[in-house]
Design a protein around this motif. Sequence first.
Motif, PDB file in Angstrom:
ATOM      1  N   GLN A  52       8.060  36.759  54.672  1.00  0.00           N
ATOM      2  CA  GLN A  52       7.902  38.053  53.419  1.00  0.00           C
ATOM      3  C   GLN A  52       8.359  39.045  53.900  1.00  0.00           C
ATOM      4  N   ALA A  53       9.699  38.510  54.154  1.00  0.00           N
ATOM      5  CA  ALA A  53      10.917  39.903  53.996  1.00  0.00           C
ATOM      6  C   ALA A  53      10.748  40.069  52.691  1.00  0.00           C
ATOM      7  N   ARG A  54      10.620  41.628  52.079  1.00  0.00           N
ATOM      8  CA  ARG A  54      10.919  41.740  50.711  1.00  0.00           C
ATOM      9  C   ARG A  54      12.308  42.352  50.741  1.00  0.00           C
ATOM     10  N   SER A  55      12.752  42.381  49.254  1.00  0.00           N
ATOM     11  CA  SER A  55      13.967  42.260  48.393  1.00  0.00           C
ATOM     12  C   SER A  55      14.891  43.493  49.189  1.00  0.00           C
ATOM     13  N   LYS A  56      16.073  43.503  49.658  1.00  0.00           N
ATOM     14  CA  LYS A  56      16.889  43.907  50.554  1.00  0.00           C
ATOM     15  C   LYS A  56      17.698  44.685  48.893  1.00  0.00           C
ATOM     16  N   VAL A  57      17.458  44.296  47.857  1.00  0.00           N
ATOM     17  CA  VAL A  57      18.357  44.878  46.778  1.00  0.00           C
ATOM     18  C   VAL A  57      17.917  46.012  46.451  1.00  0.00           C
ATOM     19  N   PRO A  58      18.824  46.751  46.817  1.00  0.00           N
ATOM     20  CA  PRO A  58      18.290  48.658  46.074  1.00  0.00           C
ATOM     21  C   PRO A  58      17.447  48.533  44.766  1.00  0.00           C
ATOM     22  N   ASP A  59      16.766  49.280  44.440  1.00  0.00           N
ATOM     23  CA  ASP A  59      16.803  49.495  42.898  1.00  0.00           C
ATOM     24  C   ASP A  59      17.349  50.553  42.428  1.00  0.00           C
ATOM     25  N   SER A  60      19.020  50.119  42.012  1.00  0.00           N
ATOM     26  CA  SER A  60      19.870  50.858  40.672  1.00  0.00           C
ATOM     27  C   SER A  60      19.916  50.721  40.139  1.00  0.00           C
ATOM     28  N   THR A  61      21.116  51.987  39.408  1.00  0.00           N
ATOM     29  CA  THR A  61      21.311  51.381  37.974  1.00  0.00           C
ATOM     30  C   THR A  61      23.149  50.708  38.477  1.00  0.00           C
ATOM     31  N   ASN A  62      23.468  50.463  39.594  1.00  0.00           N
ATOM     32  CA  ASN A  62      24.276  50.623  40.005  1.00  0.00           C
ATOM     33  C   ASN A  62      24.466  48.187  39.516  1.00  0.00           C
ATOM     34  N   PRO A  63      25.852  47.689  39.466  1.00  0.00           N
ATOM     35  CA  PRO A  63      26.106  46.750  40.039  1.00  0.00           C
ATOM     36  C   PRO A  63      25.842  46.229  40.719  1.00  0.00           C
ATOM     37  N   VAL A  64      25.018  45.414  40.879  1.00  0.00           N
ATOM     38  CA  VAL A  64      24.952  44.144  41.728  1.00  0.00           C
ATOM     39  C   VAL A  64      25.978  43.439  42.356  1.00  0.00           C
ATOM     40  N   SER A  65      25.929  43.081  43.629  1.00  0.00           N
ATOM     41  CA  SER A  65      27.144  42.858  44.383  1.00  0.00           C
ATOM     42  C   SER A  65      26.946  40.726  44.458  1.00  0.00           C
ATOM     43  N   ARG A  66      27.978  40.273  44.220  1.00  0.00           N
ATOM     44  CA  ARG A  66      27.768  38.952  44.769  1.00  0.00           C
ATOM     45  C   ARG A  66      27.450  38.205  46.272  1.00  0.00           C
ATOM     46  N   ILE A  67      27.529  39.252  46.994  1.00  0.00           N
ATOM     47  CA  ILE A  67      26.911  38.954  48.193  1.00  0.00           C
ATOM     48  C   ILE A  67      25.986  39.192  48.842  1.00  0.00           C
ATOM     49  N   VAL A  68      25.858  40.688  47.828  1.00  0.00           N
ATOM     50  CA  VAL A  68      24.864  40.552  47.710  1.00  0.00           C
ATOM     51  C   VAL A  68      23.415  39.256  47.472  1.00  0.00           C
ATOM     52  N   VAL A  69      23.887  39.163  46.166  1.00  0.00           N
ATOM     53  CA  VAL A  69      22.533  38.018  45.821  1.00  0.00           C
ATOM     54  C   VAL A  69      22.768  36.311  46.789  1.00  0.00           C
ATOM     55  N   ALA A  70      24.164  36.130  47.357  1.00  0.00           N
ATOM     56  CA  ALA A  70      23.705  35.298  48.118  1.00  0.00           C
ATOM     57  C   ALA A  70      23.108  35.655  49.684  1.00  0.00           C
ATOM     58  N   GLN A  71      22.818  36.726  50.028  1.00  0.00           N
ATOM     59  CA  GLN A  71      22.059  37.017  51.173  1.00  0.00           C
ATOM     60  C   GLN A  71      20.667  37.115  50.884  1.00  0.00           C
ATOM     61  N   GLU A  72      20.168  37.927  49.594  1.00  0.00           N
ATOM     62  CA  GLU A  72      18.616  37.731  48.519  1.00  0.00           C
ATOM     63  C   GLU A  72      19.129  35.577  48.922  1.00  0.00           C
ATOM     64  N   LEU A  73      19.822  35.056  48.355  1.00  0.00           N
ATOM     65  CA  LEU A  73      19.419  33.988  48.527  1.00  0.00           C
ATOM     66  C   LEU A  73      19.374  33.324  49.138  1.00  0.00           C
ATOM     67  N   THR A  74      19.709  33.553  50.738  1.00  0.00           N
ATOM     68  CA  THR A  74      19.365  32.620  51.719  1.00  0.00           C
ATOM     69  C   THR A  74      18.981  33.617  52.480  1.00  0.00           C
ATOM     70  N   ARG A  75      17.753  34.651  52.164  1.00  0.00           N
ATOM     71  CA  ARG A  75      16.848  34.855  52.049  1.00  0.00           C
ATOM     72  C   ARG A  75      15.523  34.240  51.693  1.00  0.00           C
ATOM     73  N   LEU A  76      15.787  33.290  50.371  1.00  0.00           N
ATOM     74  CA  LEU A  76      14.704  32.635  50.255  1.00  0.00           C
ATOM     75  C   LEU A  76      14.327  31.229  50.962  1.00  0.00           C
ATOM     76  N   LYS A  77      15.914  31.094  50.742  1.00  0.00           N
ATOM     77  CA  LYS A  77      15.843  29.785  51.515  1.00  0.00           C
ATOM     78  C   LYS A  77      15.011  29.434  52.596  1.00  0.00           C
ATOM     79  N   SER A  78      15.489  30.327  53.981  1.00  0.00           N
ATOM     80  CA  SER A  78      15.188  30.974  54.706  1.00  0.00           C
ATOM     81  C   SER A  78      13.727  30.857  54.686  1.00  0.00           C
ATOM     82  N   ALA A  79      12.858  31.111  53.556  1.00  0.00           N
ATOM     83  CA  ALA A  79      11.467  31.908  54.098  1.00  0.00           C
ATOM     84  C   ALA A  79      10.604  30.738  53.207  1.00  0.00           C
TER      85      ALA A  79
END
Length: 166
Positions: A52-79
């Motif tokens: 149940q770790a929360r998303s680590k994507v910052p809440d900003s208007t900066n463009p999201v990087s593909r690596i950050v998205v991959a980290q989130e997908l890895t987190r969801l896969k593990s969960a």
Amino acid sequence: MGIAAIAQGGLKPTKGKPIAVSAAPVSEHEARLSIERLEKLLVKVLGPLKGQARSKVPDSTNPVSRIVVAQELTRLKSATTTYFRISMGPVRVDETRILGSNAREREMLASLLKGGFISEFGPIASGPKSTLTTTQFGDAIGFFVTRLMEFCHMPLSKWSPTLHHD
């Protein structure tokens, strides 16, 4: 995932406002909202997620990087691994195509690729830019969810001829 959940009575179809397709990169805020919504749907369809770790994507208007998205997908896969019903052999991957700035990133991307959770030729693993457009981000999430549901669903041999053991 949505069709199965609707069939089980877990989700109700809704009409949301259409998402504008744009060549502009997806912002961290947009990515965070999408990933949090996906996580809520996974909890509703599968049950409580491990960690149940929360998303680590910052809440900003900066463009999201593909690596950050991959980290989130890895987190969801593990969960969601506790809900995996079948195992599949690794997908054959040409690791020279993986674009990561360091060994840890390349290893993470290779793990997602070998599980079939991202496309080898998609923008997350081998995209020329570090950011994703709305179409690329949506395709990556859809690709991930499709594979995740393949792992979390035990097919009936009655409808899956390759599972027959005659």
